[in-house]
Design an enzyme around this catalytic site. Structure first.
Site, short mmCIF file in Angstrom:
data_model
loop_
_atom_site.label_atom_id
_atom_site.label_comp_id
_atom_site.label_asym_id
_atom_site.label_seq_id
_atom_site.Cartn_x
_atom_site.Cartn_y
_atom_site.Cartn_z
N SER A 177 -70.99 -12.95 2.59
CA SER A 177 -71.29 -11.55 2.29
C SER A 177 -72.50 -11.34 1.38
O SER A 177 -72.92 -10.20 1.17
CB SER A 177 -70.08 -10.85 1.69
OG SER A 177 -69.75 -11.40 0.43
N LYS A 213 -66.06 -4.51 -4.89
CA LYS A 213 -67.46 -4.84 -5.16
C LYS A 213 -68.21 -3.67 -5.78
O LYS A 213 -69.03 -3.87 -6.69
CB LYS A 213 -68.14 -5.30 -3.86
CG LYS A 213 -67.62 -6.65 -3.38
CD LYS A 213 -68.27 -7.09 -2.08
CE LYS A 213 -67.75 -8.47 -1.68
NZ LYS A 213 -68.35 -8.97 -0.44
#
Length: 345
Positions: free
Chosen positions: A240, A285
């Site tokens: 990611s 996140k």
């Protein structure tokens, strides 16, 4: 002691014992919580996090954070009280353990897979960034699938110069040229191996799930004098961070600071064509990025809806589907002109 008192004492003992068991026995869940961030334009241990050599580089200005999620490790279990605390925290999530860690995989296998995905994301980031920065390179073979038509004929590191007589100068061209053939056709690869050029003929086979689509069983990376090394200084796995790596490489290879001093964070997988893909843990996140001081967060388009439910104020959510989208949005933010695609309800 009366019978009533004895019953009460026994009930209390059983209750205390049961509560004790509840706090000890594991539950089949893992937690997602905001993880550490890392400035890809910064340094770690005295080295640049993203180091580019073999090409002229330019100064950068600002902070570009890759973001992570802290996940319960595969060799640890959550107790019920721990699971409840995570469930009550708006920036934490719980997921069934078997979804995150398939029972057939050991902890070592999970770690090896995460490391391989991180390495692959870095290779894709380099290819995407070089193409965006218009830095010339040759495609090269990154992997060869075992048992595929290319197995034993092509090798990782082979530089692909031509496919069927057509010069290959970009990563996507190799696959496009292979797919111009039919299943069963011979595909001619002009490669450079060990300083010598040679032609290798590979018979195209049918791609899994598509009997009419030809494939030879290789993945393509980049052969270039530009070398990129990543020095994170900590264990971070998975794919990611690919988009953050690509943006950092692009920023260093092109004149003028891309971020114009802004504190930007983001996430997203990336392929060699610069296509940005969805990730997990977007809400965690964003929360981690906000805590670190970011004012802009780059969100893969498929994650926009979940990002809007992160419950984090004071951070601009910028939508991107490609690396070019992200670059264009950051340039617009820096100059104050142009469109900035945003996640909207």
């Amino acid at each position: 002691m009366t019978r009533r008192t004895a019953t009460l004492v026994t009930s209390i003992v059983v209750l205390v014992f049961s509560l004790g068991l509840v706090t000890v026995f594991p539950v089949p869940f893992v937690s997602f919580s905001p993880g550490p961030v890392k400035d890809t334009l910064g340094s770690s241990g005295g080295k640049p996090v993203v180091e580019v050599t073999g090409h002229e580089t330019f100064p950068t200005d600002g902070q570009l954070d890759l973001t992570t999620v802290s996940v319960t490790s595969p060799d640890r279990d959550l107790t019920l009280p721990q699971a409840m605390r995570n469930w009550l925290d708006p920036h934490h999530d719980l997921f069934p353990r078997d979804i995150i860690y398939p029972p057939e995989q050991t902890a070592d296998e999970v770690e090896q897979q995460n490391e391989a995905e991180m390495t692959g994301s870095q290779d894709s980031a380099v290819a995407a960034a070089l193409q965006a920065a218009k830095v010339p390179f040759h495609p090269k073979v990154s992997t060869v699938s075992k048992g595929s038509p290319a197995d034993g004929k092509l090798k990782p590191g082979d530089v692909v110069l031509e496919v069927d007589g057509v010069a290959a100068t970009q990563v996507p061209q190799v696959g496009e040229l292979v797919r111009k053939n039919k299943v069963g056709d011979d595909v001619d690869f002009l490669i450079r191996r060990g300083g010598a050029e040679r032609t290798v003929v590979v018979k195209a086979a049918a791609a899994p799930g598509d009997p009419k689509r030809p494939m030879v069983g290789i993945t393509i990376g980049v052969d270039s004098p530009v070398k990129v090394s990543v020095n994170l200084g900590q264990d971070i796995g998975g794919p990611s961070a690919g988009t953050a790596f690509a943006l950092a490489i692009y920023d260093k290879l092109t004149p003028g600071p891309l971020l114009a001093g802004k504190h930007v964070a983001g996430t997203g997988t990336i392929d060699a064509l610069g296509q940005v893909g969805a990730i997990g843990g977007i809400q965690q996140k964003i929360a981690g990025a906000k805590e670190a001081g970011a004012t802009v967060f780059l969100v893969p388009a498929p994650n926009c809806e979940a990002a809007l439910h992160a419950g984090v104020d004071g951070i601009q959510l910028v939508k991107m589907s490609t690396l070019d989208d992200a670059i264009g949005a950051l340039k617009a933010l820096g100059t104050g002109t142009g469109d900035v695609p945003s996640c909207t309800r």
